[in-house]
Design an enzyme around this catalytic site. Structure first.
Site, PDB file in Angstrom:
ATOM      1  CB  SER A 136      -2.510   8.408  -0.579  1.00 37.91           C
ATOM      2  OG  SER A 136      -3.360   7.285  -0.436  1.00 37.91           O
ATOM      3  CE  LYS A 162      -2.359   6.667   3.325  1.00 34.94           C
ATOM      4  NZ  LYS A 162      -3.206   6.828   2.039  1.00 34.94           N
ATOM      5  CB  SER A 221      -0.060   4.289   0.376  1.00 32.29           C
ATOM      6  OG  SER A 221      -0.847   5.376   0.313  1.00 32.29           O
TER       7      SER A 221
END
Length: 390
Positions: free
Chosen positions: A57, A60, A122
């Site tokens: 993640s 991101k 997230s």
């Protein structure tokens, strides 16, 4: 053009301590680790920092960076709304879809709230909805992410999607690249960084009983390290537990990356210990305040023969805590510098050399604009050169 090196005669140019300043050591558990002091650009620690690894993640961060870039350019606005496509909802709904913002099919959501969903909690659903809204498809958005990565000089990074979801090795990053991306976000978009990365929790969606869903920011430094305000955690089975973080204390900002850890709790303890080591084992020594004049550089073919060199921001050097050390400070540039020169143009560097440390290079910019020399000026300069008059 030859490189000009000019010794800088200022009070802090050289300071000799009674003892030799050794580089502080850090014995951490993370297989991959990187720590940099933004105030000086000094790399305080690096372990396997250029190894390509799955981003999880932490990808991101680039999704948010691209959105900040489009906001800054006026291409989109925070209150612009995006629609959650039913197919996207189905793909990213359920326990096997990872972190979620708890969006609903057909729901209209502002870009501002989607960014909270991407950064604070997230949400994979938020990332894909945002990508599709901004670029039509997630594939097109990933191409935009890769163009931005190239622009930022991320040499060991490629993004195959907006979430960091495993994609058979097509997506990868390095710790050094993640830190570079974090620094670019903090410097270019400080207001967006503060608004979205510094948020402690975010509420969106409802439970089956109609209760609002509030999720905390997963940043392991928040509540453990003073001044912590970013950035992103990441975890997949392949990547392990990772984190790119930042904190600022007394005007000094550090950016860190750890990756490949084997547990959630291990990530918290390692990230906290690593950042605290950065602040405690090292100190920052300011050399020049923002706008301070450091010296001059010679100019070729300009309306003036030289141009002042000033600091574009507060410039500092990082040294081991508790010890002074010998250091030499010099101005370095490729010179003489050919006109025209724009005010604020980066044309030289302040290079600081200390024992046991790589040289620290700090930017210097032109104090004022210098135009090209006119026709008669060029003729006179040619005659002077022909006659050996200078």
């Amino acid at each position: 053009m030859r490189k000009a090196s000019v010794l800088l005669a200022i009070a802090l140019t050289a300071m000799v301590a009674p003892g030799h300043a050794e580089r502080p050591r850090y014995d951490g558990d993370a297989p991959i680790a990187y720590l940099i002091d933004m105030s000086s650009g000094a790399v305080l620690f690096a372990r396997d920092a250029d190894r390509r690894m799955p981003p999880a993640s932490m990808a991101k961060m680039m999704t948010a960076h691209v959105a900040f870039d489009l906001l800054d350019e006026g291409e989109i606005s925070l209150d612009q709304e995006c629609t959650v496509r039913p197919d996207t909802w189905r793909q990213w709904h359920g326990p096997s879809a990872g972190s979620t913002m708890f969006l609903s099919p057909g729901e209209r959501v502002s870009i501002e709230n989607l960014l909270y969903g991407v950064v604070t909690v997230s949400g994979n659903d938020a990332s894909v909805v945002l990508a599709e809204c901004l670029s039509g498809t997630e594939t097109a958005f990933a191409a935009l992410m890769n163009r931005k990565a190239e622009e930022l000089g991320l040499e060991n990074s490629r993004f195959g999607n907006s979430t960091g979801w495993p994609d058979e090795g097509r997506s990868y990053v390095s710790a050094r690249d993640l830190a570079r991306l974090a620094i670019a976000t903090i410097r270019r978009y400080p207001e967006y960084y503060s608004q979205f990365y510094g948020r402690r929790e975010f509420t969106w969606g409802e439970t089956m009983s109609g209760q609002p869903i509030t999720q905390p920011n997963r940043n392991p430094l928040i509540g453990n390290v003073d001044g912590a305000d970013g950035l992103k955690t990441g975890h997949t089975e392949e990547a392990g537990y990772g984190f790119t973080g930042s904190a600022m204390q007394d005007g000094r900002r550090l950016v860190m990356v750890v990756a490949g850890l084997d547990s959630y709790r291990g990530r918290i303890s390692e990230a906290t210990r690593f950042m605290e080591w950065g602040f405690n084992a090292w100190r920052s020594l300011q050399l020049v305040s923002s706008g301070g004049r450091v010296g001059t550089a010679r100019v070729q073919g300009g309306s003036a023969s030289e141009v002042g060199l000033v600091a574009p921001r507060d410039l500092a050097v990082t040294i081991p805590a508790g010890l002074a050390s010998e250091r030499q400070v010099k101005i370095v540039y490729e010179g003489p510098i050919r006109a025209p020169i724009a005010e604020g143009q980066h044309i030289a560097d302040l290079v600081v050399e200390t024992p046991d440390m790589p040289a620290q290079r700090l930017p210097l910019v032109a104090e004022q604009a210098v135009g090209e020399r006119g026709f008669f000026g060029r003729v006179w300069a040619g005659l002077k050169s022909l006659l050996g008059l200078g």
